[in-house]
Design a protein around this motif. Structure first.
Motif, PDB file in Angstrom:
ATOM      1  N   GLY A   1      36.955   5.511  19.896  1.00 47.79           N
ATOM      2  CA  GLY A   1      37.957   6.441  20.394  1.00 47.79           C
ATOM      3  C   GLY A   1      39.046   6.763  19.385  1.00 47.79           C
ATOM      4  N   HIS A   2      39.467   5.750  18.605  1.00 47.99           N
ATOM      5  CA  HIS A   2      40.536   5.991  17.630  1.00 47.99           C
ATOM      6  C   HIS A   2      40.092   6.981  16.554  1.00 47.99           C
ATOM      7  CE1 HIS A   2      38.000   2.878  15.944  1.00 47.99           C
ATOM      8  NE2 HIS A   2      38.575   3.002  14.769  1.00 47.99           N
ATOM      9  N   ILE A   3      38.800   6.959  16.209  1.00 51.03           N
ATOM     10  CA  ILE A   3      38.276   7.911  15.222  1.00 51.03           C
ATOM     11  C   ILE A   3      38.227   9.308  15.828  1.00 51.03           C
ATOM     12  CG2 ILE A   3      36.306   8.510  13.765  1.00 51.03           C
ATOM     13  CD1 ILE A   3      35.564   5.547  13.753  1.00 51.03           C
ATOM     14  N   LEU A   4      37.763   9.404  17.061  1.00 49.49           N
ATOM     15  CA  LEU A   4      37.682  10.701  17.730  1.00 49.49           C
ATOM     16  C   LEU A   4      39.065  11.320  17.881  1.00 49.49           C
ATOM     17  CD1 LEU A   4      35.103   9.709  20.490  1.00 49.49           C
ATOM     18  CD2 LEU A   4      34.645  11.012  18.393  1.00 49.49           C
ATOM     19  N   GLU A   5      40.062  10.498  18.229  1.00 47.74           N
ATOM     20  CA  GLU A   5      41.428  11.006  18.350  1.00 47.74           C
ATOM     21  C   GLU A   5      41.959  11.487  17.001  1.00 47.74           C
ATOM     22  OE1 GLU A   5      44.125   8.333  20.247  1.00 47.74           O
ATOM     23  OE2 GLU A   5      42.655   7.715  21.737  1.00 47.74           O
ATOM     24  N   LEU A   6      41.653  10.727  15.950  1.00 42.54           N
ATOM     25  CA  LEU A   6      42.097  11.105  14.611  1.00 42.54           C
ATOM     26  C   LEU A   6      41.474  12.430  14.186  1.00 42.54           C
ATOM     27  CD1 LEU A   6      43.705  10.265  12.085  1.00 42.54           C
ATOM     28  CD2 LEU A   6      41.669   9.033  11.307  1.00 42.54           C
ATOM     29  N   LEU A   7      40.181  12.594  14.420  1.00 38.81           N
ATOM     30  CA  LEU A   7      39.497  13.837  14.068  1.00 38.81           C
ATOM     31  C   LEU A   7      40.019  14.999  14.911  1.00 38.81           C
ATOM     32  CD1 LEU A   7      35.863  12.462  13.645  1.00 38.81           C
ATOM     33  CD2 LEU A   7      37.389  13.268  11.837  1.00 38.81           C
ATOM     34  N   ALA A   8      40.300  14.729  16.183  1.00 46.44           N
ATOM     35  CA  ALA A   8      40.862  15.776  17.047  1.00 46.44           C
ATOM     36  C   ALA A   8      42.215  16.233  16.526  1.00 46.44           C
ATOM     37  CB  ALA A   8      40.998  15.248  18.480  1.00 46.44           C
ATOM     38  N   ALA A   9      43.052  15.273  16.120  1.00 48.49           N
ATOM     39  CA  ALA A   9      44.384  15.614  15.619  1.00 48.49           C
ATOM     40  C   ALA A   9      44.302  16.363  14.296  1.00 48.49           C
ATOM     41  CB  ALA A   9      45.216  14.346  15.457  1.00 48.49           C
ATOM     42  N   ARG A  10      43.417  15.937  13.418  1.00 48.97           N
ATOM     43  CA  ARG A  10      43.279  16.612  12.131  1.00 48.97           C
ATOM     44  C   ARG A  10      42.729  18.023  12.303  1.00 48.97           C
ATOM     45  NH1 ARG A  10      40.783  11.398   8.814  1.00 48.97           N
ATOM     46  NH2 ARG A  10      42.806  10.513   8.186  1.00 48.97           N
ATOM     47  N   ALA A  11      41.737  18.172  13.187  1.00 50.10           N
ATOM     48  CA  ALA A  11      41.184  19.505  13.427  1.00 50.10           C
ATOM     49  C   ALA A  11      42.239  20.420  14.039  1.00 50.10           C
ATOM     50  CB  ALA A  11      39.966  19.400  14.346  1.00 50.10           C
ATOM     51  N   HIS A  12      43.043  19.883  14.936  1.00 50.50           N
ATOM     52  CA  HIS A  12      44.119  20.664  15.554  1.00 50.50           C
ATOM     53  C   HIS A  12      45.129  21.114  14.507  1.00 50.50           C
ATOM     54  CE1 HIS A  12      48.064  21.096  17.591  1.00 50.50           C
ATOM     55  NE2 HIS A  12      47.347  21.672  18.548  1.00 50.50           N
TER      56      HIS A  12
END
Length: 226
Positions: A136-147
């Motif tokens: 989950g921490h990786i998915l959140e990080l990728l979501a934030a970076r993509a945003h």
């Protein structure tokens, strides 16, 4: 789970086959196991993607996922980096696939997120939540970076994070990402290229001849799918 199969398909590098199955994909997206708002976003993302020319969609994907390592879809890139632990993690993941009767039918590495999602799409809801919660921490990080980069792909990572953890508050992660030094600028990519060339030269020099004290070097521990 239909949602994971659709997300895996649209998160992967867009090949022409995607447009050949547009009807099936849209139907699956409309019945994906997601909250109504997220299901609508998935349908909208897929529709927008399929409305693009193939070349345009591919260039868009490369801009997001092939410029620097921050948006890498290789999960172990974010966990182990270039350490030797990454090789053993690859071996363990391949063993997990095989224990479930699956063999990699792709040239992608086993930790490539669309491959992981395709595997999870055939597992139980409990396993899906466990796996996605674990990363989950990786998915959140990728979501934030993509945003931060203004990428529509951000919504896909948000969906995955929520499937694993329920409601997710990305404000903290987005503030953290704002402090990161971008790695997708031409200058940053040039620095990475130069560093890799130096490392490659060092490794080549170091392994061209056997060590006088240890004989033939040990083989690499990094697993590669057949």
């Amino acid at each position: 789970m239909k949602a994971l199969r659709v997300i895996a398909a649209v998160m992967d590098y867009p090949r022409e086959e995607l447009w050949s199955h547009c009807g099936e994909l849209l139907e699956a997206a409309r019945h994906a196991e997601l909250p109504d708002a997220r299901r609508a976003q998935l349908v909208a993302f897929l529709t927008s993607l399929l409305d693009r020319d193939v070349i345009d969609a591919q260039e868009r994907w490369l801009e997001v996922f092939d410029r620097g390592r921050a948006m890498s879809l290789l999960l172990f890139e974010h966990i182990h980096g270039e350490s030797r632990d990454r090789g053993q993690a690859m071996v363990d993941l391949i063993d997990t696939y095989r224990r479930n009767g699956e063999e990699l039918a792709t040239r992608e590495l086993p930790d490539y997120l669309p491959v992981v999602l395709e595997h999870l799409s055939r597992r139980s809801d409990g396993e899906v939540r466990d796996w996605l919660g674990h990363i989950g921490h990786i998915l959140e990080l990728l979501a934030a970076r993509a945003h931060q980069r203004g990428s529509a792909y951000a919504v896909l990572f948000e969906m995955l994070a929520e499937l694993g953890q329920g409601h997710v508050d990305l404000d903290l992660m987005r503030r953290r990402v704002e402090r990161e030094v971008p790695d997708d600028t031409p200058e940053a990519m040039d620095r990475v290229w130069e560093e890799e060339m130096v490392r490659f030269a060092d490794e080549t020099t170091a392994t061209c001849a056997p060590s006088p004290s240890h004989g033939v070097p040990e083989p690499s521990t990094v697993a590669r799918p057949a």
